[in-house]
Motif scaffolding. Structure first.
Motif, mmCIF file in Angstrom:
data_model
loop_
_atom_site.group_PDB
_atom_site.id
_atom_site.type_symbol
_atom_site.label_atom_id
_atom_site.label_comp_id
_atom_site.label_asym_id
_atom_site.label_seq_id
_atom_site.Cartn_x
_atom_site.Cartn_y
_atom_site.Cartn_z
ATOM 1 N N TYR A 1 -13.188 -42.380 -12.706
ATOM 2 C CA TYR A 1 -12.754 -42.685 -14.065
ATOM 3 C C TYR A 1 -13.709 -42.153 -15.136
ATOM 4 O O TYR A 1 -13.430 -42.283 -16.324
ATOM 5 N N TYR A 2 -14.815 -41.573 -14.694
ATOM 6 C CA TYR A 2 -15.756 -40.989 -15.659
ATOM 7 C C TYR A 2 -16.688 -40.027 -14.920
ATOM 8 O O TYR A 2 -17.838 -40.338 -14.641
ATOM 9 N N PRO A 3 -16.203 -38.816 -14.601
ATOM 10 C CA PRO A 3 -17.066 -37.836 -13.938
ATOM 11 C C PRO A 3 -18.153 -37.353 -14.906
ATOM 12 O O PRO A 3 -17.855 -36.918 -16.020
ATOM 13 N N GLN A 4 -19.407 -37.444 -14.499
ATOM 14 C CA GLN A 4 -20.542 -36.996 -15.307
ATOM 15 C C GLN A 4 -21.656 -36.605 -14.334
ATOM 16 O O GLN A 4 -22.204 -37.446 -13.646
ATOM 17 N N GLN B 290 -16.444 -35.241 -18.068
ATOM 18 C CA GLN B 290 -14.996 -35.153 -18.272
ATOM 19 C C GLN B 290 -14.530 -36.432 -18.967
ATOM 20 O O GLN B 290 -14.145 -37.410 -18.340
ATOM 21 N N LEU B 291 -14.548 -36.377 -20.289
ATOM 22 C CA LEU B 291 -14.230 -37.565 -21.071
ATOM 23 C C LEU B 291 -12.748 -37.921 -21.029
ATOM 24 O O LEU B 291 -12.370 -39.068 -21.265
ATOM 25 N N GLY B 292 -11.910 -36.936 -20.735
ATOM 26 C CA GLY B 292 -10.480 -37.208 -20.681
ATOM 27 C C GLY B 292 -10.095 -38.158 -19.567
ATOM 28 O O GLY B 292 -9.033 -38.787 -19.601
ATOM 29 N N LYS B 293 -10.948 -38.266 -18.563
ATOM 30 C CA LYS B 293 -10.657 -39.157 -17.438
ATOM 31 C C LYS B 293 -11.195 -40.573 -17.647
ATOM 32 O O LYS B 293 -10.966 -41.454 -16.817
ATOM 33 N N VAL B 294 -11.928 -40.769 -18.744
ATOM 34 C CA VAL B 294 -12.538 -42.081 -18.976
ATOM 35 C C VAL B 294 -11.466 -43.163 -19.116
ATOM 36 O O VAL B 294 -10.540 -43.059 -19.918
ATOM 37 N N ASP B 295 -11.629 -44.195 -18.327
ATOM 38 C CA ASP B 295 -10.751 -45.363 -18.389
ATOM 39 C C ASP B 295 -11.674 -46.578 -18.399
ATOM 40 O O ASP B 295 -12.117 -47.052 -17.344
ATOM 41 N N LEU B 296 -11.983 -47.060 -19.586
ATOM 42 C CA LEU B 296 -12.954 -48.148 -19.709
ATOM 43 C C LEU B 296 -12.465 -49.437 -19.059
ATOM 44 O O LEU B 296 -13.272 -50.219 -18.547
ATOM 45 N N ASN B 297 -11.154 -49.654 -19.052
ATOM 46 C CA ASN B 297 -10.628 -50.863 -18.409
ATOM 47 C C ASN B 297 -10.843 -50.808 -16.903
ATOM 48 O O ASN B 297 -11.247 -51.795 -16.277
ATOM 49 N N ALA B 298 -10.577 -49.648 -16.314
ATOM 50 C CA ALA B 298 -10.782 -49.492 -14.875
ATOM 51 C C ALA B 298 -12.268 -49.573 -14.541
ATOM 52 O O ALA B 298 -12.662 -50.180 -13.539
ATOM 53 N N LEU B 299 -13.100 -48.959 -15.393
ATOM 54 C CA LEU B 299 -14.547 -48.969 -15.156
ATOM 55 C C LEU B 299 -15.104 -50.390 -15.213
ATOM 56 O O LEU B 299 -16.036 -50.727 -14.473
ATOM 57 N N ALA B 300 -14.541 -51.213 -16.083
ATOM 58 C CA ALA B 300 -15.032 -52.589 -16.228
ATOM 59 C C ALA B 300 -14.854 -53.391 -14.946
ATOM 60 O O ALA B 300 -15.558 -54.381 -14.716
ATOM 61 N N LYS B 301 -13.904 -52.967 -14.090
ATOM 62 C CA LYS B 301 -13.683 -53.665 -12.825
ATOM 63 C C LYS B 301 -14.647 -53.182 -11.736
ATOM 64 O O LYS B 301 -14.762 -53.803 -10.680
ATOM 65 N N ILE B 302 -15.319 -52.071 -12.010
ATOM 66 C CA ILE B 302 -16.203 -51.461 -11.019
ATOM 67 C C ILE B 302 -17.667 -51.660 -11.356
ATOM 68 O O ILE B 302 -18.512 -51.919 -10.497
ATOM 69 N N THR B 303 -17.963 -51.540 -12.648
ATOM 70 C CA THR B 303 -19.355 -51.598 -13.097
ATOM 71 C C THR B 303 -19.391 -52.210 -14.484
ATOM 72 O O THR B 303 -18.402 -52.773 -14.955
ATOM 73 N N MET C 93 -18.713 -30.490 -22.112
ATOM 74 C CA MET C 93 -18.027 -31.744 -22.377
ATOM 75 C C MET C 93 -16.524 -31.441 -22.443
ATOM 76 O O MET C 93 -16.051 -30.780 -23.371
ATOM 77 N N ASP C 94 -15.806 -31.898 -21.438
ATOM 78 C CA ASP C 94 -14.371 -31.625 -21.330
ATOM 79 C C ASP C 94 -13.576 -32.756 -21.987
ATOM 80 O O ASP C 94 -13.631 -33.910 -21.549
ATOM 81 N N LEU C 95 -12.829 -32.420 -23.035
ATOM 82 C CA LEU C 95 -12.035 -33.414 -23.758
ATOM 83 C C LEU C 95 -10.569 -33.409 -23.333
ATOM 84 O O LEU C 95 -9.740 -34.043 -23.978
ATOM 85 N N HIS C 96 -10.258 -32.696 -22.258
ATOM 86 C CA HIS C 96 -8.865 -32.661 -21.787
ATOM 87 C C HIS C 96 -8.380 -34.082 -21.480
ATOM 88 O O HIS C 96 -8.989 -34.810 -20.687
ATOM 89 N N ASN D 295 -21.430 -20.668 -9.797
ATOM 90 C CA ASN D 295 -22.030 -21.963 -10.133
ATOM 91 C C ASN D 295 -21.067 -22.884 -10.869
ATOM 92 O O ASN D 295 -21.293 -24.097 -10.935
ATOM 93 N N LEU D 296 -20.025 -22.318 -11.443
ATOM 94 C CA LEU D 296 -19.083 -23.096 -12.242
ATOM 95 C C LEU D 296 -17.963 -23.643 -11.350
ATOM 96 O O LEU D 296 -17.314 -22.884 -10.623
ATOM 97 N N PRO D 297 -17.725 -24.966 -11.382
ATOM 98 C CA PRO D 297 -16.638 -25.536 -10.567
ATOM 99 C C PRO D 297 -15.308 -24.837 -10.832
ATOM 100 O O PRO D 297 -15.009 -24.437 -11.963
ATOM 101 N N LYS D 298 -14.537 -24.720 -9.790
ATOM 102 C CA LYS D 298 -13.273 -23.977 -9.865
ATOM 103 C C LYS D 298 -12.335 -24.537 -10.929
ATOM 104 O O LYS D 298 -11.582 -23.791 -11.574
ATOM 105 N N GLN D 299 -12.354 -25.833 -11.136
ATOM 106 C CA GLN D 299 -11.444 -26.442 -12.100
ATOM 107 C C GLN D 299 -11.701 -25.984 -13.534
ATOM 108 O O GLN D 299 -10.862 -26.142 -14.415
ATOM 109 N N PHE D 300 -12.897 -25.394 -13.770
ATOM 110 C CA PHE D 300 -13.216 -24.899 -15.105
ATOM 111 C C PHE D 300 -13.170 -23.369 -15.175
ATOM 112 O O PHE D 300 -13.673 -22.775 -16.122
ATOM 113 N N GLY D 301 -12.590 -22.749 -14.166
ATOM 114 C CA GLY D 301 -12.445 -21.299 -14.176
ATOM 115 C C GLY D 301 -13.474 -20.565 -13.347
ATOM 116 O O GLY D 301 -13.510 -19.338 -13.329
ATOM 117 N N GLY D 302 -14.329 -21.304 -12.625
ATOM 118 C CA GLY D 302 -15.333 -20.680 -11.779
ATOM 119 C C GLY D 302 -14.865 -20.548 -10.342
ATOM 120 O O GLY D 302 -13.668 -20.642 -10.057
#
Length: 349
Positions: free
Chosen positions: A114-117, A133-146, A185-188, A267-274
């Motif tokens: 819910y928050y890749p960093q 990857q801020l687009g994946k941030v889900d603070l409600n889900a994170l609150a149940k984990i940490t 910083m990915d805002l997708h 060096n760049l992850p495939k999801q970002f074009g690497g």
């Protein structure tokens, strides 16, 4: 303006104990290896002032230069920034030095859903690459984990690990001093519905990077910026130091070409074009020179564990031999960006 001429780095015999290169990779005034006689005198003045106040840790030349650069070599303002930082280091989570030695982020794999960093390899300048990857941030889900408290602690621990062992290892491999990171910083996915909570969270923690980890932002690429973000950025950057503005690149969905101009495809992850596809996923691999025995050495803060004293300050985490401070895994990239003035989850400008 002509580039500053190289100047011999004269280590302080009491505090400077580096086992990595100490001349900056890029010739910029005020950076190690390119200081003026006046700037060297300001380092001496700041160190002497801090010693007079009873400080004995993190008084090495590289650390003091970062605080001085962050305050335009105003010794009084740099002193205030340093003393505020030391007070915070002593109070945060029972002490930053102890936190970095003992923190165990066992919930990390779940949090990253819910928050890749994460840090992942290096850019073409040899600096650690930090991705959020801020687009994946889900603070409600994170609150149940940490908790946000645990997330902030993880941010601080990652800043410390960026300073040591990541940056020293990268410096050894590059053959020159590297003190900053390259951040994506990915805002997708950060639409209007999520923007308020995401940006609110970033604002709440951005102070950590800009106040306590100065001069750690090398480049910041904000990708997949949503409609209207460029307008907001156009207003914000008017208030920023021009040096900081030059480090920040706001890109839409067609970001791949610019990223690949700075980051090797392998060096760049495939999801970002690497081309990188780490086994188990790039986000959890922590791949980089800091994992290579040829360049990596035990961090100073780990060595200091058995040398703890009752001194009021802390071990030389941000000091010698692997020195100490983002980059970061942490949420402040845009925050730090607006330090040196800026925001950034990771590195402060």
């Amino acid at each position: 303006m002509a580039a500053p001429q190289p100047r011999e780095f004269k280590p302080d015999p009491k505090y400077d104990d580096y086992d990595f290169p100490t001349t900056a990779a890029i010739p910029l005034s005020g950076h190690p290896g390119y200081t003026t006689a006046e700037q060297d005198a300001q380092v001496f003045q700041l160190r002497s002032t801090l010693e007079g106040l009873g400080y004995t840790e993190r008084l090495d030349t590289l650390t003091l230069l970062r605080f001085l650069r962050a305050r335009k070599f105003n010794v009084e303002l740099s002193k205030q920034m340093f003393t505020d930082c030391e007070k915070w280091r002593k109070e945060f989570a029972g002490g930053v030095d102890e936190l970095v030695r003992t923190f165990d982020y066992t919930e990390k794999p779940e949090v990253f859903k819910y928050y890749p960093q994460y840090y992942h390899k290096t850019d073409k300048d040899g600096r650690p690459l930090y991705i959020e990857q801020l687009g994946k941030v889900d603070l409600n889900a994170l609150a149940k984990i940490t908790s946000q408290e645990r997330m902030a602690q993880n941010l601080v621990v990652e800043y410390e690990k960026m300073a040591d062992p990541r940056l020293p290892a990268c410096s050894r491999k590059a053959g020159s001093l590297l003190e900053t990171s390259c951040t994506i910083m990915d805002l997708h996915g950060v639409g209007l519905g999520k923007a308020t909570s995401v940006y609110g969270y970033l604002q709440s923690i951005s102070g950590i990077s800009q106040n306590y980890y100065p001069e750690r932002l090398g480049r910041l690429y904000v990708i997949n910026a949503p409609w209207g973000f460029s307008t907001i950025w156009g207003i914000i950057k008017r208030w920023l130091d021009p040096v900081t503005v030059q480090k920040i690149h706001i890109l839409g969905s067609g970001y791949q070409k610019e990223l690949l101009a700075q980051i090797p495809a392998e060096n760049l992850p495939k999801q970002f074009g690497g081309q990188c596809e780490c086994q188990g996923g790039c986000a959890l691999s922590d791949a980089g020179p800091w994992q290579d025995p040829q360049w990596a050495k035990p961090p100073k803060w780990a060595k200091a564990k058995e040398e703890k004293t009752d001194a009021p300050t802390i071990d030389n985490t941000n000091n010698p031999g692997p020195t100490s401070a983002d980059g970061s895994t942490g949420p402040a990239a845009m925050g730090a960006a607006v330090d040196a003035s800026a925001p950034a989850t990771q590195p402060a400008a």
